[in-house]
Design a protein around this motif. Structure first.
Motif, PDB file in Angstrom:
ATOM      1  N   GLY A  61      36.107-103.568 -71.833  1.00 34.05           N
ATOM      2  CA  GLY A  61      37.345-103.324 -71.111  1.00 34.05           C
ATOM      3  C   GLY A  61      37.277-102.169 -70.117  1.00 34.05           C
ATOM      4  N   VAL A  62      36.167-101.446 -70.095  1.00 36.97           N
ATOM      5  CA  VAL A  62      36.010-100.334 -69.153  1.00 36.97           C
ATOM      6  C   VAL A  62      35.157-100.808 -67.980  1.00 36.97           C
ATOM      7  CG1 VAL A  62      35.162 -97.989 -68.823  1.00 36.97           C
ATOM      8  CG2 VAL A  62      36.174 -98.662 -71.019  1.00 36.97           C
ATOM      9  N   GLU A  63      35.716-100.692 -66.778  1.00 35.36           N
ATOM     10  CA  GLU A  63      35.011-101.188 -65.593  1.00 35.36           C
ATOM     11  C   GLU A  63      33.929-100.213 -65.147  1.00 35.36           C
ATOM     12  OE1 GLU A  63      39.303-102.124 -63.798  1.00 35.36           O
ATOM     13  OE2 GLU A  63      37.680-102.660 -62.443  1.00 35.36           O
ATOM     14  N   LYS A  64      32.702-100.650 -65.186  1.00 35.85           N
ATOM     15  CA  LYS A  64      31.598 -99.763 -64.828  1.00 35.85           C
ATOM     16  C   LYS A  64      31.580 -99.427 -63.348  1.00 35.85           C
ATOM     17  CE  LYS A  64      28.196-103.487 -64.329  1.00 35.85           C
ATOM     18  NZ  LYS A  64      26.879-104.014 -64.780  1.00 35.85           N
ATOM     19  N   ASP A  65      32.121-100.311 -62.514  1.00 33.50           N
ATOM     20  CA  ASP A  65      32.129-100.031 -61.073  1.00 33.50           C
ATOM     21  C   ASP A  65      33.250 -99.077 -60.695  1.00 33.50           C
ATOM     22  OD1 ASP A  65      31.225-103.470 -60.426  1.00 33.50           O
ATOM     23  OD2 ASP A  65      29.951-101.690 -60.641  1.00 33.50           O
ATOM     24  N   LYS A  66      34.198 -98.939 -61.583  1.00 32.68           N
ATOM     25  CA  LYS A  66      35.308 -98.032 -61.310  1.00 32.68           C
ATOM     26  C   LYS A  66      35.020 -96.640 -61.878  1.00 32.68           C
ATOM     27  CE  LYS A  66      40.230 -97.386 -61.775  1.00 32.68           C
ATOM     28  NZ  LYS A  66      40.334 -97.041 -60.345  1.00 32.68           N
ATOM     29  N   PHE A  67      34.399 -96.619 -63.027  1.00 30.89           N
ATOM     30  CA  PHE A  67      34.075 -95.346 -63.680  1.00 30.89           C
ATOM     31  C   PHE A  67      32.549 -95.180 -63.652  1.00 30.89           C
ATOM     32  CE2 PHE A  67      38.306 -94.498 -65.085  1.00 30.89           C
ATOM     33  CZ  PHE A  67      38.876 -95.725 -65.357  1.00 30.89           C
ATOM     34  N   LEU A  68      32.104 -94.518 -62.582  1.00 33.40           N
ATOM     35  CA  LEU A  68      30.663 -94.353 -62.385  1.00 33.40           C
ATOM     36  C   LEU A  68      30.155 -93.156 -63.174  1.00 33.40           C
ATOM     37  CD1 LEU A  68      30.482 -94.936 -58.526  1.00 33.40           C
ATOM     38  CD2 LEU A  68      30.150 -96.599 -60.362  1.00 33.40           C
ATOM     39  N   ILE A  69      29.111 -93.382 -63.938  1.00 31.23           N
ATOM     40  CA  ILE A  69      28.542 -92.316 -64.761  1.00 31.23           C
ATOM     41  C   ILE A  69      27.107 -92.068 -64.331  1.00 31.23           C
ATOM     42  CG2 ILE A  69      27.765 -91.712 -67.090  1.00 31.23           C
ATOM     43  CD1 ILE A  69      30.254 -93.150 -68.135  1.00 31.23           C
ATOM     44  N   ASN A  70      26.799 -90.781 -64.138  1.00 31.32           N
ATOM     45  CA  ASN A  70      25.450 -90.376 -63.787  1.00 31.32           C
ATOM     46  C   ASN A  70      24.993 -89.290 -64.740  1.00 31.32           C
ATOM     47  OD1 ASN A  70      23.425 -88.558 -62.309  1.00 31.32           O
ATOM     48  ND2 ASN A  70      23.481 -90.368 -61.028  1.00 31.32           N
ATOM     49  N   HIS A  71      23.828 -89.476 -65.317  1.00 29.21           N
ATOM     50  CA  HIS A  71      23.296 -88.505 -66.287  1.00 29.21           C
ATOM     51  C   HIS A  71      21.875 -88.183 -65.856  1.00 29.21           C
ATOM     52  CE1 HIS A  71      23.325 -87.359 -70.846  1.00 29.21           C
ATOM     53  NE2 HIS A  71      22.673 -86.464 -70.130  1.00 29.21           N
ATOM     54  N   ALA A  72      21.781 -87.429 -64.761  1.00 31.01           N
ATOM     55  CA  ALA A  72      20.488 -87.213 -64.119  1.00 31.01           C
ATOM     56  C   ALA A  72      19.631 -86.151 -64.791  1.00 31.01           C
ATOM     57  CB  ALA A  72      20.702 -86.842 -62.656  1.00 31.01           C
ATOM     58  N   SER A  73      20.231 -85.306 -65.597  1.00 35.69           N
ATOM     59  CA  SER A  73      19.443 -84.274 -66.267  1.00 35.69           C
ATOM     60  C   SER A  73      19.890 -84.161 -67.712  1.00 35.69           C
ATOM     61  CB  SER A  73      19.606 -82.927 -65.563  1.00 35.69           C
ATOM     62  OG  SER A  73      20.848 -82.334 -65.896  1.00 35.69           O
ATOM     63  N   LEU A  74      19.139 -83.395 -68.484  1.00 32.02           N
ATOM     64  CA  LEU A  74      19.446 -83.252 -69.903  1.00 32.02           C
ATOM     65  C   LEU A  74      20.645 -82.367 -70.178  1.00 32.02           C
ATOM     66  CD1 LEU A  74      15.832 -83.001 -71.340  1.00 32.02           C
ATOM     67  CD2 LEU A  74      17.479 -84.824 -71.782  1.00 32.02           C
ATOM     68  N   THR A  75      21.190 -81.766 -69.121  1.00 33.53           N
ATOM     69  CA  THR A  75      22.338 -80.881 -69.344  1.00 33.53           C
ATOM     70  C   THR A  75      23.569 -81.267 -68.533  1.00 33.53           C
ATOM     71  OG1 THR A  75      21.563 -79.361 -67.633  1.00 33.53           O
ATOM     72  CG2 THR A  75      20.849 -78.901 -69.905  1.00 33.53           C
ATOM     73  N   LEU A  76      23.511 -82.342 -67.789  1.00 36.42           N
ATOM     74  CA  LEU A  76      24.642 -82.676 -66.927  1.00 36.42           C
ATOM     75  C   LEU A  76      24.901 -84.181 -66.889  1.00 36.42           C
ATOM     76  CD1 LEU A  76      26.780 -81.953 -64.762  1.00 36.42           C
ATOM     77  CD2 LEU A  76      24.953 -82.172 -63.052  1.00 36.42           C
ATOM     78  N   SER A  77      26.158 -84.525 -67.141  1.00 34.63           N
ATOM     79  CA  SER A  77      26.620 -85.893 -66.953  1.00 34.63           C
ATOM     80  C   SER A  77      27.875 -85.831 -66.091  1.00 34.63           C
ATOM     81  CB  SER A  77      26.938 -86.564 -68.290  1.00 34.63           C
ATOM     82  OG  SER A  77      27.518 -87.850 -68.103  1.00 34.63           O
ATOM     83  N   THR A  78      28.025 -86.777 -65.174  1.00 33.96           N
ATOM     84  CA  THR A  78      29.222 -86.812 -64.345  1.00 33.96           C
ATOM     85  C   THR A  78      29.912 -88.158 -64.470  1.00 33.96           C
ATOM     86  OG1 THR A  78      28.009 -87.579 -62.392  1.00 33.96           O
ATOM     87  CG2 THR A  78      28.243 -85.191 -62.675  1.00 33.96           C
ATOM     88  N   LEU A  79      31.237 -88.092 -64.405  1.00 31.80           N
ATOM     89  CA  LEU A  79      32.070 -89.297 -64.408  1.00 31.80           C
ATOM     90  C   LEU A  79      32.845 -89.294 -63.104  1.00 31.80           C
ATOM     91  CD1 LEU A  79      33.597 -91.732 -65.749  1.00 31.80           C
ATOM     92  CD2 LEU A  79      35.171 -90.042 -66.687  1.00 31.80           C
ATOM     93  N   THR A  80      32.708 -90.339 -62.321  1.00 32.87           N
ATOM     94  CA  THR A  80      33.458 -90.456 -61.078  1.00 32.87           C
ATOM     95  C   THR A  80      34.450 -91.598 -61.208  1.00 32.87           C
ATOM     96  OG1 THR A  80      31.587 -89.631 -59.776  1.00 32.87           O
ATOM     97  CG2 THR A  80      33.318 -90.802 -58.589  1.00 32.87           C
ATOM     98  N   VAL A  81      35.715 -91.244 -61.054  1.00 29.39           N
ATOM     99  CA  VAL A  81      36.769 -92.264 -61.050  1.00 29.39           C
ATOM    100  C   VAL A  81      36.936 -92.693 -59.604  1.00 29.39           C
ATOM    101  CG1 VAL A  81      39.152 -92.794 -61.654  1.00 29.39           C
ATOM    102  CG2 VAL A  81      37.864 -91.103 -62.990  1.00 29.39           C
ATOM    103  N   THR A  82      36.533 -93.892 -59.286  1.00 27.15           N
ATOM    104  CA  THR A  82      36.572 -94.362 -57.898  1.00 27.15           C
ATOM    105  C   THR A  82      37.894 -95.067 -57.604  1.00 27.15           C
ATOM    106  OG1 THR A  82      35.556 -96.471 -58.457  1.00 27.15           O
ATOM    107  CG2 THR A  82      34.067 -94.668 -57.904  1.00 27.15           C
ATOM    108  N   SER A  83      38.371 -94.899 -56.380  1.00 23.25           N
ATOM    109  CA  SER A  83      39.610 -95.539 -55.953  1.00 23.25           C
ATOM    110  C   SER A  83      40.680 -95.402 -57.041  1.00 23.25           C
ATOM    111  CB  SER A  83      39.356 -97.025 -55.641  1.00 23.25           C
ATOM    112  OG  SER A  83      40.507 -97.611 -55.078  1.00 23.25           O
ATOM    113  N   ALA A  84      40.978 -94.161 -57.335  1.00 21.12           N
ATOM    114  CA  ALA A  84      41.902 -93.877 -58.440  1.00 21.12           C
ATOM    115  C   ALA A  84      43.296 -94.438 -58.161  1.00 21.12           C
ATOM    116  CB  ALA A  84      41.976 -92.371 -58.673  1.00 21.12           C
ATOM    117  N   HIS A  85      43.938 -94.883 -59.229  1.00 19.06           N
ATOM    118  CA  HIS A  85      45.312 -95.367 -59.164  1.00 19.06           C
ATOM    119  C   HIS A  85      46.147 -94.610 -60.191  1.00 19.06           C
ATOM    120  CE1 HIS A  85      43.302 -98.845 -57.208  1.00 19.06           C
ATOM    121  NE2 HIS A  85      44.383 -98.796 -56.468  1.00 19.06           N
ATOM    122  N   PRO A  86      47.463 -94.627 -60.034  1.00 16.52           N
ATOM    123  CA  PRO A  86      48.318 -93.891 -60.985  1.00 16.52           C
ATOM    124  C   PRO A  86      48.043 -94.245 -62.450  1.00 16.52           C
ATOM    125  CG  PRO A  86      49.603 -94.521 -59.074  1.00 16.52           C
ATOM    126  CD  PRO A  86      48.249 -95.144 -58.898  1.00 16.52           C
TER     127      PRO A  86
END
Lengths: 116, 109
Positions: A61-86
């Motif tokens: 139920g979680v859209e991977k194209d909407k909630f982009l996750i990047n975990h490029a290093s062992l100490t940092l993960s980012t979550l990007t909410v794309t085209s956010a809606h209310p």
């Protein structure tokens, strides 16, 4: 003890814009981090598992194209909410296993996202 | 049926009272159990792990009954600072954490 830092603590953005949330493990390496979402008066719900160096695993139920996750290093993960809606307005929390057997996870301080 | 169920409360108790929270879980692949505390608009913080033999940490006592799939938390001599939402949390063998919706406690003077 192990600490997880999350930034920003709160953000207000306009509908249609993207928002990036950072999660850092400050004194330990985290090959796996977790992203949760909590709507008012509801429990935390796991959105995805972030794996260092590989693709994230998303819950049903979680859209991977909407909630982009990047975990490029062992100490940092980012979550990007794309085209956010209310309806994306929520409390987002990241967590990581600090390696202690008596605590499964250490949580970041959360990000309150408000989309106008 | 939710995987982890709690009475949402709120529980309104006077200072010094003893209060008990209950939690039931349905997934038999549950490995470990915890109680977390969450203050309003803050991240959850671990209160204590829960063991089958029962465990105590100061004014807090946790119990686990695997046969009944039931977990409890007892708070004795409640303080104003105990006011928060208490989350029952289950760790599955798949390493997935399942959170209950939480029970809100309000301690009044």
């Amino acid at each position: 003890g192990a600490v997880v830092s999350q930034h920003p603590s709160w953000v207000i953005c306009k509908s249609g814009t993207s928002v990036k949330i950072e999660c850092r493990s400050l004194d330990f390496q985290a090959t796996t981090m977790f992203w949760y979402r909590q709507f008012p008066k509801q429990s935390l719900m796991l959105m995805a598992t972030s794996n260092e160096g590989s693709k994230a695993t998303y819950e049903q139920g979680v859209e991977k194209d909407k909630f982009l996750i990047n975990h490029a290093s062992l100490t940092l993960s980012t979550l990007t909410v794309t085209s956010a809606h209310p309806e994306d307005s929520s409390f987002y929390i990241c967590s990581a296993n600090g390696g202690r057997t008596d605590s499964p996870l250490h949580f970041g301080n959360g990000t309150r996202l408000t989309v106008t | 049926r939710k995987e982890v169920e709690q009475d949402p409360g709120p529980f309104n108790v006077p200072e010094g009272a003893t209060v008990a929270f209950n939690c039931t879980y349905s997934n038999s692949a549950s490995q470990s159990f915890f109680w977390y505390r969450q203050d309003c608009r803050k991240e959850p913080k671990l209160l204590m792990s829960v063991y089958s033999s029962g465990n105590e940490d100061g004014r807090f006592t946790a119990q686990l009954n695997r046969a009944s799939q039931y977990i409890s938390l007892l708070i004795r001599d409640s303080k104003l600072s105990d006011s928060a939402t208490y989350l029952c949390v289950v760790l599955l063998y798949t390493d997935k954490l399942i959170f209950g919706t939480g029970t809100r406690l309000q301690v009044f003077p």
